[in-house]
Design a protein around this motif. Sequence first.
Motif, short mmCIF file in Angstrom:
data_model
loop_
_atom_site.label_atom_id
_atom_site.label_comp_id
_atom_site.label_asym_id
_atom_site.label_seq_id
_atom_site.Cartn_x
_atom_site.Cartn_y
_atom_site.Cartn_z
N GLY A 1 10.66 16.26 18.30
CA GLY A 1 10.00 17.31 20.15
C GLY A 1 9.01 15.83 20.23
N LYS A 2 8.41 15.93 20.80
CA LYS A 2 7.84 15.37 22.11
C LYS A 2 6.22 14.70 21.29
CE LYS A 2 6.39 12.65 26.36
NZ LYS A 2 5.62 12.52 26.87
N LEU A 3 5.85 13.87 20.83
CA LEU A 3 4.43 14.51 20.28
C LEU A 3 3.23 13.95 21.47
CD1 LEU A 3 4.13 11.39 17.22
CD2 LEU A 3 3.15 13.81 17.30
N PRO A 4 1.99 14.91 21.34
CA PRO A 4 1.61 14.55 23.24
C PRO A 4 0.69 13.48 22.70
CG PRO A 4 0.90 16.69 21.46
CD PRO A 4 1.82 15.99 20.41
N SER A 5 0.68 13.29 24.35
CA SER A 5 -0.65 11.63 24.28
C SER A 5 -2.17 12.08 23.23
CB SER A 5 -0.44 11.48 25.36
OG SER A 5 -1.27 11.86 26.27
N HIS A 6 -2.03 11.04 22.64
CA HIS A 6 -3.84 11.01 22.04
C HIS A 6 -3.28 12.30 20.98
CE1 HIS A 6 -4.78 9.31 26.31
NE2 HIS A 6 -5.48 8.61 25.35
N TRP A 7 -3.02 12.55 20.37
CA TRP A 7 -2.44 13.36 19.84
C TRP A 7 -3.74 13.12 18.52
CZ3 TRP A 7 -0.11 12.05 14.61
CH2 TRP A 7 0.37 13.28 13.33
N LEU A 8 -3.46 12.40 18.07
CA LEU A 8 -4.03 11.61 16.59
C LEU A 8 -5.92 11.00 16.98
CD1 LEU A 8 -4.03 12.78 13.92
CD2 LEU A 8 -2.79 10.80 13.44
N ASN A 9 -5.28 10.54 17.94
CA ASN A 9 -6.42 9.04 17.86
C ASN A 9 -6.51 8.09 16.78
OD1 ASN A 9 -7.11 10.36 20.63
ND2 ASN A 9 -8.37 11.35 19.63
N THR A 10 -5.70 8.05 16.13
CA THR A 10 -5.51 6.92 14.89
C THR A 10 -4.65 6.34 15.59
OG1 THR A 10 -6.53 6.18 12.79
CG2 THR A 10 -5.08 8.53 13.38
N SER A 11 -4.18 5.35 14.87
CA SER A 11 -3.07 4.51 14.53
C SER A 11 -1.72 4.78 13.94
CB SER A 11 -3.36 2.88 14.47
OG SER A 11 -3.13 2.79 12.87
N GLY B 1 0.40 -1.43 0.16
CA GLY B 1 0.02 -0.03 0.41
C GLY B 1 0.84 1.19 0.07
N LEU B 2 0.01 2.16 0.14
CA LEU B 2 0.72 3.19 0.10
C LEU B 2 0.74 4.02 1.12
CD1 LEU B 2 -2.26 5.96 -2.20
CD2 LEU B 2 -0.01 4.67 -3.16
N LYS B 3 2.21 4.99 1.86
CA LYS B 3 2.72 5.25 3.09
C LYS B 3 2.52 6.11 2.86
CE LYS B 3 4.95 0.79 1.81
NZ LYS B 3 5.09 0.58 0.63
N LEU B 4 2.57 7.61 4.05
CA LEU B 4 2.41 8.62 4.00
C LEU B 4 2.95 8.78 5.35
CD1 LEU B 4 -1.34 10.84 3.51
CD2 LEU B 4 0.20 11.15 5.56
N VAL B 5 4.17 9.88 5.15
CA VAL B 5 4.63 10.06 6.68
C VAL B 5 4.17 11.75 6.79
CG1 VAL B 5 6.76 10.76 7.60
CG2 VAL B 5 7.01 8.49 5.47
N HIS B 6 4.10 12.17 8.14
CA HIS B 6 3.91 13.57 8.78
C HIS B 6 4.96 13.99 9.43
CE1 HIS B 6 2.08 16.80 9.78
NE2 HIS B 6 1.76 16.34 11.35
N PHE B 7 5.56 14.37 8.83
CA PHE B 7 6.62 15.71 9.40
C PHE B 7 5.51 16.36 10.47
CE2 PHE B 7 8.38 16.28 5.48
CZ PHE B 7 8.95 15.37 5.00
N TRP B 8 6.30 16.18 11.36
CA TRP B 8 5.37 16.52 13.09
C TRP B 8 6.26 17.66 13.95
CZ3 TRP B 8 6.21 16.89 18.51
CH2 TRP B 8 4.69 17.68 19.24
N ARG B 9 6.28 18.61 14.29
CA ARG B 9 7.25 19.70 14.88
C ARG B 9 6.65 20.16 16.44
NH1 ARG B 9 10.41 21.76 16.31
NH2 ARG B 9 12.23 23.37 16.00
N GLU B 10 7.21 19.83 16.92
CA GLU B 10 6.59 20.42 18.86
C GLU B 10 6.78 21.75 19.23
OE1 GLU B 10 6.89 19.01 22.80
OE2 GLU B 10 8.86 19.34 21.73
N GLY B 11 5.77 22.39 19.39
CA GLY B 11 5.81 24.11 20.03
C GLY B 11 5.06 24.35 18.60
#
Length: 188
Positions: free
Chosen positions: A96-106, A55-65
Motif C-alpha cells: 500500500g501507500k506509505l503516508p507522507s511524513h510516516w517516520l520523519n527519518t531517511s 553495515g546492518l540492513k533493517l527491512v521493516h514490513f509495513w501494511r496500509e490500513g
Amino acid sequence: MQHWKIIALLSLWALLTALTFWWYQFRQIQPFAQTNAFFAAADLPAPPEFSGLPGLKLVHFWREGCLCNPANLEHLRELLSEYRTSDLHLFVVASGKLPSHWLNTSYTTLDETANAGLFSTIPSAPGLAIWDTNNRLAYFGPYSVGPTCSARNSVIGLVLDSLLAGQNTELTTMAGNGCFCDWNTKQG
C-alpha cells in the motif's frame, strides 16, 4: 423563567462537551484480537539495493490500513533512536501507500519487482528482517513476541547488539502472538 433557561443551556453544554470528549477518546479504539504469525525465511537472498552498502540492513514490513501500525511505529522509532549512531540502514517493504511524513527519518523503499521473493515470503505485518554486514539474513520475524509491540518484549535489540558485537546470529524462523495484519488481505 430565566433561571430554567440558564440551567437548560448549561445542561446542553455539559452534554455536548461529554459527547465530544467521548467521541474524541474512543474514535480510534477498535476491537483487538490477538493473532498468531509464523515467519520463516531461511535462505532469503539479500535485496539488490544492498549491493556495496556497508553495515546492518533493517527491512521493516509495513501494511496500509493495519491497526497495529501506530504501536509498531513507536517501537521502530525507539529502535532507530537507540541505534542511531550505529551503521544501520533502514529499508521499507510496503503493501500500500506509505503516508507522507510516516517516520520523519531517511529510509529506502524496496522495489517489489526486484524483491519478489521477499514480498512473497512475508506472512504478516508489522515485522522485519535484518541482514548482517555480509548481507546474510540474520533475523526474520515480528518486532516482539507478546500482545504489545514495545521495546520491553522485543528481541530486536538483542539481535542488533549481537550483530554489532560481530557475533553470528540466525533467527530466521519465528512465531509471534500479538497484533498482526495478514500481508495479502486488504485492511480497514
